[in-house]
Design an enzyme around this catalytic site. Sequence first.
Site, PDB file in Angstrom:
ATOM      1  N   GLU A   1      21.405  26.438  37.250  1.00 34.59           N
ATOM      2  CA  GLU A   1      20.617  25.985  36.092  1.00 34.59           C
ATOM      3  C   GLU A   1      19.630  24.904  36.520  1.00 34.59           C
ATOM      4  OE1 GLU A   1      23.121  25.019  32.760  1.00 34.59           O
ATOM      5  OE2 GLU A   1      24.051  27.004  32.830  1.00 34.59           O
TER       6      GLU A   1
ATOM      7  N   THR B   1       7.410  42.071  32.274  1.00 35.77           N
ATOM      8  CA  THR B   1       8.653  42.469  32.923  1.00 35.77           C
ATOM      9  C   THR B   1       8.308  42.814  34.367  1.00 35.77           C
ATOM     10  OG1 THR B   1       8.293  44.714  32.125  1.00 35.77           O
ATOM     11  CG2 THR B   1       9.814  43.347  30.857  1.00 35.77           C
TER      12      THR B   1
ATOM     13  N   ARG C   1      15.086  44.841  37.047  1.00 33.47           N
ATOM     14  CA  ARG C   1      14.961  44.525  35.617  1.00 33.47           C
ATOM     15  C   ARG C   1      14.959  43.017  35.474  1.00 33.47           C
ATOM     16  NH1 ARG C   1      15.646  49.480  33.100  1.00 33.47           N
ATOM     17  NH2 ARG C   1      15.056  48.486  31.159  1.00 33.47           N
TER      18      ARG C   1
ATOM     19  N   LYS D   1       8.632  47.812  35.584  1.00 30.56           N
ATOM     20  CA  LYS D   1       7.889  49.007  35.154  1.00 30.56           C
ATOM     21  C   LYS D   1       6.947  49.413  36.287  1.00 30.56           C
ATOM     22  CE  LYS D   1       8.481  48.046  30.220  1.00 30.56           C
ATOM     23  NZ  LYS D   1       8.858  46.637  29.973  1.00 30.56           N
TER      24      LYS D   1
ATOM     25  N   ASP E   1       0.595  40.338  27.210  1.00 29.78           N
ATOM     26  CA  ASP E   1       1.870  40.955  27.598  1.00 29.78           C
ATOM     27  C   ASP E   1       1.526  42.165  28.461  1.00 29.78           C
ATOM     28  OD1 ASP E   1       4.219  42.355  27.836  1.00 29.78           O
ATOM     29  OD2 ASP E   1       4.914  41.886  25.804  1.00 29.78           O
TER      30      ASP E   1
ATOM     31  N   TYR F   1      25.548  29.725  40.559  1.00 24.26           N
ATOM     32  CA  TYR F   1      24.932  29.124  39.369  1.00 24.26           C
ATOM     33  C   TYR F   1      23.829  28.174  39.808  1.00 24.26           C
ATOM     34  CZ  TYR F   1      26.854  30.249  34.806  1.00 24.26           C
ATOM     35  OH  TYR F   1      27.114  30.858  33.627  1.00 24.26           O
TER      36      TYR F   1
HETATM   37  N1  DSN Z   1      11.331  49.278  26.071  1.00 17.58           N
HETATM   38  C1  DSN Z   1      10.081  49.095  26.766  1.00 17.58           C
HETATM   39  C2  DSN Z   1       9.307  50.364  26.856  1.00 17.58           C
HETATM   40  O1  DSN Z   1       9.913  51.404  27.070  1.00 17.58           O
HETATM   41  O2  DSN Z   1       8.088  50.350  26.753  1.00 17.58           O
HETATM   42  C3  DSN Z   1       9.277  47.999  26.172  1.00 17.58           C
HETATM   43  O3  DSN Z   1      10.035  46.869  26.106  1.00 17.58           O
END
Ligand code: DSN
Length: 431
Positions: A67, A237, A246, A240, A211, A65
């Site tokens: 925080e 994120t 993730r 990707k 974003d 932990y």
């Molecule tokens: N779920 C994601 C996507 O597949 O583009 C976006 O958050």
Amino acid sequence: MTLPSSARPSSGPIHPALTATDPELAALVGAEEQLQADTLRLIPSENYVSVAVLEASGTVLQNKYSEGYPGRRYYEGQQNIDLVERLAIARAKAVFGVEHANVQPYSGSPANLAVYLAFAEPGDAVMGMALPMGGHLTHGWGVSATGRWFRGVQYGVRQDTGLVDLDEVRDLALKERPKLIFCGGTALPRTIDFAAFAEIAREAGSVLVADIAHIAGLIAGGAHPSPVPHADVISTTTHKTLRGPRGAMLMSREEHAKAIDKAVFPGLQGGPHNQTTAAIAVALHEASQPSFRDYAHAVVANAKALAEALLARGFDLVSGGTDNHLILMDLTPKDVPGKVAAKALDRAGIVVNYNTVPFDPRKPFDPSGVRIGTPSLTSRGLGPEHMPTVADWIDRSVTAADAGDEDALTKIRREVADLMAAYPAPGLPTA
Ligand code: DSN
């Protein structure tokens, strides 16, 4: 092009302790590994992480932990965790050229919610691209908390071009004076003009949030323009095109650092997931290597080659093609609904997602399009020379879906598995 790290050998179970303790669960993991190895994965938001990223996310860092932030924690025993988080922050700053990075958001939606908490009050106007136009739920769409607790003002694309209408964005922004303007989304095949959005946000007195979840890896690899220095806040994120675990990050100029950090913790979250922070650090290290530039450019080259091959087969692509990793196909002219096509493609070993297209007359759960992308196949080493074959498989699968020809889908599935066996994926067993 160098792949992130080699595939795992197939001899013996690759998760021996898991297999001994919980064979039922181990079998499910094994089946998923086989599926990911055998299929052609075209979902543009997915990828294959390296073995190094997989290892980092499976470490004992998850037992801790922590925080707070490095040097300011609410728990003792942070000698190593502080260094891990500092490393991830330093690498994020270096890769994206930003003054501040917060690597703690659990994923993209919590990261975006933290931006609302930092800069807006409930009821304020916030602006983003409408979900059916290619935006994201958290950009103020009605069913999301961001559209229920804030007043979502939504822009779209032009029907004739499929491109964002910056004049519409400017008119709406000047009329509504939103606290936040989001640019970016989940089904945008074209380059985002961050400088133009920044100019609009400046005129409207809004905070511009880029974003970049889908294109973070392309930006890191120099295959898409950067939102730096245009955006006030950058949300992404990490799993990707960036090819990490993730997770998510928020980045900004120093002036917004305090507001963002306070919003993430204690505003929204408790303890950060330290194993994820470590894996983000590894992914950022990989993204800083010259081979990642090759990867990012190869993703785009593959998407362009695939788009051309699909156009040559008579497919209708939103905006007429792609500048990035993503293609949005409108299957209306083929007379096959997106969901029917996606499910047939799945049976053929080609994994896509059905997706709304701009001005879609059909419902979101049964839309007109499918969304495809090239990050995963590029991670396996496929190149533009393979894209005519991929387009041919897609074409034959859509035709088979229309004709109810299961034998044709089974034949394609065998052809797909044969090609994929020749291009092992990082972290997965070889045949
Ligand atoms: N779920 C994601 C996507 O597949 O583009 C976006 O958050």
